[in-house]
Write an enzyme that holds these catalytic residues in place. Structure first.
Site, PDB file in Angstrom:
ATOM      1  N   GLY A 189       0.842  -1.205   0.000  1.00 13.02           N
ATOM      2  CA  GLY A 189       0.000   0.000   0.000  1.00 13.02           C
ATOM      3  C   GLY A 189       0.873   1.248   0.000  1.00 13.02           C
ATOM      4  O   GLY A 189       1.857   1.314   0.735  1.00 13.02           O
TER       5      GLY A 189
ATOM      6  N   ARG B 176      19.537  10.072  -4.228  1.00  9.32           N
ATOM      7  CA  ARG B 176      20.559  11.124  -4.067  1.00  9.32           C
ATOM      8  C   ARG B 176      21.728  10.668  -3.189  1.00  9.32           C
ATOM      9  O   ARG B 176      22.873  11.040  -3.444  1.00  9.32           O
ATOM     10  CB  ARG B 176      19.916  12.407  -3.538  1.00  9.32           C
ATOM     11  CG  ARG B 176      18.976  12.982  -4.589  1.00  9.32           C
ATOM     12  CD  ARG B 176      18.892  14.459  -4.588  1.00  9.32           C
ATOM     13  NE  ARG B 176      18.238  14.934  -5.794  1.00  9.32           N
ATOM     14  CZ  ARG B 176      17.542  16.059  -5.880  1.00  9.32           C
ATOM     15  NH1 ARG B 176      17.400  16.824  -4.825  1.00  9.32           N
ATOM     16  NH2 ARG B 176      17.001  16.418  -7.028  1.00  9.32           N
TER      17      ARG B 176
ATOM     18  N   ARG C 255       0.838  -5.128  -5.116  1.00 11.87           N
ATOM     19  CA  ARG C 255       0.963  -6.270  -4.201  1.00 11.87           C
ATOM     20  C   ARG C 255       1.115  -7.477  -5.121  1.00 11.87           C
ATOM     21  O   ARG C 255       0.125  -8.005  -5.624  1.00 11.87           O
ATOM     22  CB  ARG C 255      -0.285  -6.414  -3.335  1.00 11.87           C
ATOM     23  CG  ARG C 255      -0.614  -5.165  -2.500  1.00 11.87           C
ATOM     24  CD  ARG C 255      -1.735  -5.496  -1.515  1.00 11.87           C
ATOM     25  NE  ARG C 255      -2.450  -4.317  -1.045  1.00 11.87           N
ATOM     26  CZ  ARG C 255      -2.056  -3.549  -0.031  1.00 11.87           C
ATOM     27  NH1 ARG C 255      -0.946  -3.804   0.587  1.00 11.87           N
ATOM     28  NH2 ARG C 255      -2.785  -2.522   0.343  1.00 11.87           N
TER      29      ARG C 255
ATOM     30  N   ASP D 129       5.502  -4.964   6.052  1.00  9.76           N
ATOM     31  CA  ASP D 129       5.990  -6.304   6.404  1.00  9.76           C
ATOM     32  C   ASP D 129       5.937  -7.300   5.244  1.00  9.76           C
ATOM     33  O   ASP D 129       6.856  -8.103   5.068  1.00  9.76           O
ATOM     34  CB  ASP D 129       5.254  -6.845   7.644  1.00  9.76           C
ATOM     35  CG  ASP D 129       3.735  -6.839   7.485  1.00  9.76           C
ATOM     36  OD1 ASP D 129       3.235  -6.279   6.484  1.00  9.76           O
ATOM     37  OD2 ASP D 129       3.050  -7.397   8.360  1.00  9.76           O
ATOM     38  N   GLY D 130       4.888  -7.222   4.425  1.00  9.46           N
ATOM     39  CA  GLY D 130       4.781  -8.135   3.281  1.00  9.46           C
ATOM     40  C   GLY D 130       5.942  -7.919   2.310  1.00  9.46           C
ATOM     41  O   GLY D 130       6.539  -8.879   1.800  1.00  9.46           O
TER      42      GLY D 130
ATOM     43  N   THR E 242       4.360   2.435   5.637  1.00  5.83           N
ATOM     44  CA  THR E 242       2.960   2.000   5.593  1.00  5.83           C
ATOM     45  C   THR E 242       2.182   2.871   6.573  1.00  5.83           C
ATOM     46  O   THR E 242       2.727   3.238   7.627  1.00  5.83           O
ATOM     47  CB  THR E 242       2.773   0.512   5.995  1.00  5.83           C
ATOM     48  OG1 THR E 242       1.403   0.295   6.380  1.00  5.83           O
ATOM     49  CG2 THR E 242       3.643   0.086   7.160  1.00  5.83           C
TER      50      THR E 242
ATOM     51  N   ASP F  76      -0.076   1.912   8.411  1.00 11.77           N
ATOM     52  CA  ASP F  76      -0.538   1.101   9.549  1.00 11.77           C
ATOM     53  C   ASP F  76       0.376   1.167  10.781  1.00 11.77           C
ATOM     54  O   ASP F  76      -0.057   0.865  11.880  1.00 11.77           O
ATOM     55  CB  ASP F  76      -0.671  -0.368   9.125  1.00 11.77           C
ATOM     56  CG  ASP F  76      -1.613  -0.535   7.942  1.00 11.77           C
ATOM     57  OD1 ASP F  76      -2.458   0.354   7.727  1.00 11.77           O
ATOM     58  OD2 ASP F  76      -1.503  -1.552   7.224  1.00 11.77           O
TER      59      ASP F  76
ATOM     60  N   ASP G  26       2.690  -0.880  11.649  1.00 12.00           N
ATOM     61  CA  ASP G  26       2.596  -2.219  12.242  1.00 12.00           C
ATOM     62  C   ASP G  26       3.857  -3.045  11.989  1.00 12.00           C
ATOM     63  O   ASP G  26       3.804  -4.270  11.926  1.00 12.00           O
ATOM     64  CB  ASP G  26       1.368  -2.953  11.670  1.00 12.00           C
ATOM     65  CG  ASP G  26       1.437  -3.087  10.156  1.00 12.00           C
ATOM     66  OD1 ASP G  26       2.308  -2.448   9.529  1.00 12.00           O
ATOM     67  OD2 ASP G  26       0.616  -3.829   9.583  1.00 12.00           O
TER      68      ASP G  26
ATOM     69  N   ARG H 244      -5.250  -2.350   9.188  1.00 12.48           N
ATOM     70  CA  ARG H 244      -5.213  -3.824   9.191  1.00 12.48           C
ATOM     71  C   ARG H 244      -5.447  -4.365  10.591  1.00 12.48           C
ATOM     72  O   ARG H 244      -6.386  -3.972  11.234  1.00 12.48           O
ATOM     73  CB  ARG H 244      -3.872  -4.334   8.647  1.00 12.48           C
ATOM     74  CG  ARG H 244      -3.774  -4.258   7.145  1.00 12.48           C
ATOM     75  CD  ARG H 244      -2.573  -5.026   6.651  1.00 12.48           C
ATOM     76  NE  ARG H 244      -2.299  -4.656   5.277  1.00 12.48           N
ATOM     77  CZ  ARG H 244      -2.940  -5.154   4.235  1.00 12.48           C
ATOM     78  NH1 ARG H 244      -3.878  -6.068   4.403  1.00 12.48           N
ATOM     79  NH2 ARG H 244      -2.661  -4.757   3.019  1.00 12.48           N
TER      80      ARG H 244
ATOM     81  N   GLU I 274     -14.563   9.417  22.691  1.00 14.87           N
ATOM     82  CA  GLU I 274     -15.056   8.822  23.947  1.00 14.87           C
ATOM     83  C   GLU I 274     -14.664   7.351  24.066  1.00 14.87           C
ATOM     84  O   GLU I 274     -14.588   6.806  25.161  1.00 14.87           O
ATOM     85  CB  GLU I 274     -16.585   8.930  24.008  1.00 14.87           C
ATOM     86  CG  GLU I 274     -17.099  10.253  24.527  1.00 14.87           C
ATOM     87  CD  GLU I 274     -16.898  11.412  23.561  1.00 14.87           C
ATOM     88  OE1 GLU I 274     -16.682  11.163  22.369  1.00 14.87           O
ATOM     89  OE2 GLU I 274     -16.943  12.572  24.028  1.00 14.87           O
TER      90      GLU I 274
HETATM   91  O1  F6P Z   1      -1.655  -1.467   4.554  1.00 20.52           O
HETATM   92  C1  F6P Z   1      -2.215  -0.256   4.226  1.00 20.52           C
HETATM   93  C2  F6P Z   1      -3.708  -0.371   4.055  1.00 20.52           C
HETATM   94  O2  F6P Z   1      -4.216   0.904   3.734  1.00 20.52           O
HETATM   95  C3  F6P Z   1      -4.461  -0.969   5.236  1.00 20.52           C
HETATM   96  O3  F6P Z   1      -4.671  -0.046   6.272  1.00 20.52           O
HETATM   97  C4  F6P Z   1      -5.723  -1.451   4.584  1.00 20.52           C
HETATM   98  O4  F6P Z   1      -6.293  -2.512   5.286  1.00 20.52           O
HETATM   99  C5  F6P Z   1      -5.243  -1.908   3.232  1.00 20.52           C
HETATM  100  O5  F6P Z   1      -4.010  -1.246   2.995  1.00 20.52           O
HETATM  101  C6  F6P Z   1      -6.183  -1.643   2.097  1.00 20.52           C
HETATM  102  O6  F6P Z   1      -5.633  -2.207   0.962  1.00 20.52           O
HETATM  103  P1  F6P Z   1      -6.168  -1.921  -0.517  1.00 20.52           P
HETATM  104  O7  F6P Z   1      -5.715  -0.558  -0.914  1.00 20.52           O
HETATM  105  O8  F6P Z   1      -5.515  -2.980  -1.331  1.00 20.52           O
HETATM  106  O9  F6P Z   1      -7.652  -1.983  -0.459  1.00 20.52           O
END
Ligand code: F6P
Length: 322
Positions: free
Chosen positions: A14, A28, A75, A106-107, A128, A130, A132, A174, A190
């Site tokens: 992504g 650079r 991807r 990570d992928g 990313t 995320d 993560d 994710r 909240e």
């Molecule tokens: O990993 C980044 C991300 O935006 C996630 O937050 C989300 O779940 C996913 O990619 C969405 O992927 P796609 O753009 O393939 O729908």
């Protein structure tokens, strides 16, 4: 140790804001040290299909401020197969590429790890929204995404307070609640529902009913996508509390936009660091930034501004400019 003459750079998975700043920094820094750079299009897909071209310092002019990635991204399913990886290796050899900088999550790093096993030197740069990825406090793009989410939450607050409703806002991430929790804290929400922390909808609804009796009239509840669908959460809340509930799913706007200062700086530093590590013979690693944490400083030390701390950043500026 064989000296690196040519490196490849790609963005994968992504897209996230700041990827372009990272590409610029890689190109650079490498050219500054006399290393040739191939820009690989569409992540591992471009490696397999031999979609790559030489990038000069000029090729990355005026991209530091752009969201998305000028290298495009994908991807790649084919790269997960041995056959796909062999095609990629063939193309790397064809262009005499000694090493790769992989900008992604990570992928993407799993893919880079496979290439390392086949003898290609790789360093990962975490990017990313995320946040993560283990081994870094921040990934490139997560700060910009957070700003986008916060801006939306602030806007939603205007209507929430005006119409005295409950709003359920779904954010990306994710299986990680990073964006949801930070946005909830910074936006004064909240409640936050996230995959990393167990929750019970009965308790959430009970809290709402109790607070309503005490006069509370509006709520913002942030739901991380990994914790469930905002639509379902809202349905349960309105059924169990009887209060009017609305839903906003922020979706892909969270991935776009002008990269924040924090993401541009992070990308510039990590891109350069990746190249330096490759030049030092390192491989099969990811560069990251690890510093988060609250600490105390003696007051007497706080009076003395540390004027040396910017020396490293100034040196980097001289490498990346023009
Ligand atoms: O990993 C980044 C991300 O935006 C996630 O937050 C989300 O779940 C996913 O990619 C969405 O992927 P796609 O753009 O393939 O729908």
């Amino acid at each position: 140790m064989k000296k690196i003459k040519t490196i490849g750079v790609l963005t994968s998975g992504g897209d996230s804001a700041g990827m372009n700043a990272a590409v610029r920094s890689v190109v650079r820094t490498a050219t500054y040290h006399g290393i040739k750079v191939f820009a690989i299009m569409r992540g591992y897909e471009g490696l397999i299909k031999d979609e790559m071209m030489e990038f000069t310092r000029r090729s990355v002019s005026n991209i530091i401020n752009l969201g998305g990635t000028v290298l495009k991204t994908a991807r790649s399913k084919e790269f997960m197969t041995k056959k796909g990886q062999h095609k990629a290796l063939r193309n790397l050899k064809k262009h005499k590429i000694d090493a790769l900088v992989v900008i992604g999550g990570d992928g993407s790093f799993r893919g880079a790890h496979e290439l390392c096993k086949q003898g290609i030197r790789c360093i990962g740069v975490p990017a990313t929204i995320d946040n993560d990825v283990a081994g870094t406090d921040f990934t490139i793009g997560s700060n910009t995404a957070l700003e986008v989410v916060l801006d939306a939450v602030d806007k939603i607050r205007d209507t929430v307070t005006s119409l005295e409703r409950i709003f359920v806002v779904e954010v990306m991430g994710r299986e990680c609640g990073y964006l949801a929790l930070r946005a909830a804290l910074a936006g004064g929400a909240e409640e936050v529902l996230m995959p990393d922390i167990k929750f019970d909808m009965n308790d959430v609804c009970k809290e709402i009913r109790t607070a309503r009796k005490k006069g509370k009239v509006s709520w913002i509840i942030i739901v991380a996508e990994g914790a469930g669908k905002a639509e379902n959460v809202a349905r349960i809340i309105s059924k169990k509390t009887g209060f009017e509930t609305r839903v906003t799913v922020l979706g892909h706007i969270q991935r776009g936009g002008r990269p924040s200062v924090i993401d541009r700086l992070l990308a510039s530093r990590l891109g350069a660091e990746a190249v330096m590590r490759l030049m030092n013979g390192e491989s099969d690693k990811m560069v990251g930034i690890v510093a988060e944490g609250v600490r105390a400083t003696d007051l007497c030390c706080s009076f003395k501004a540390n004027r040396d701390r910017d020396a490293g950043l100034y040196k980097l500026l001289k490498i990346l400019e023009t």
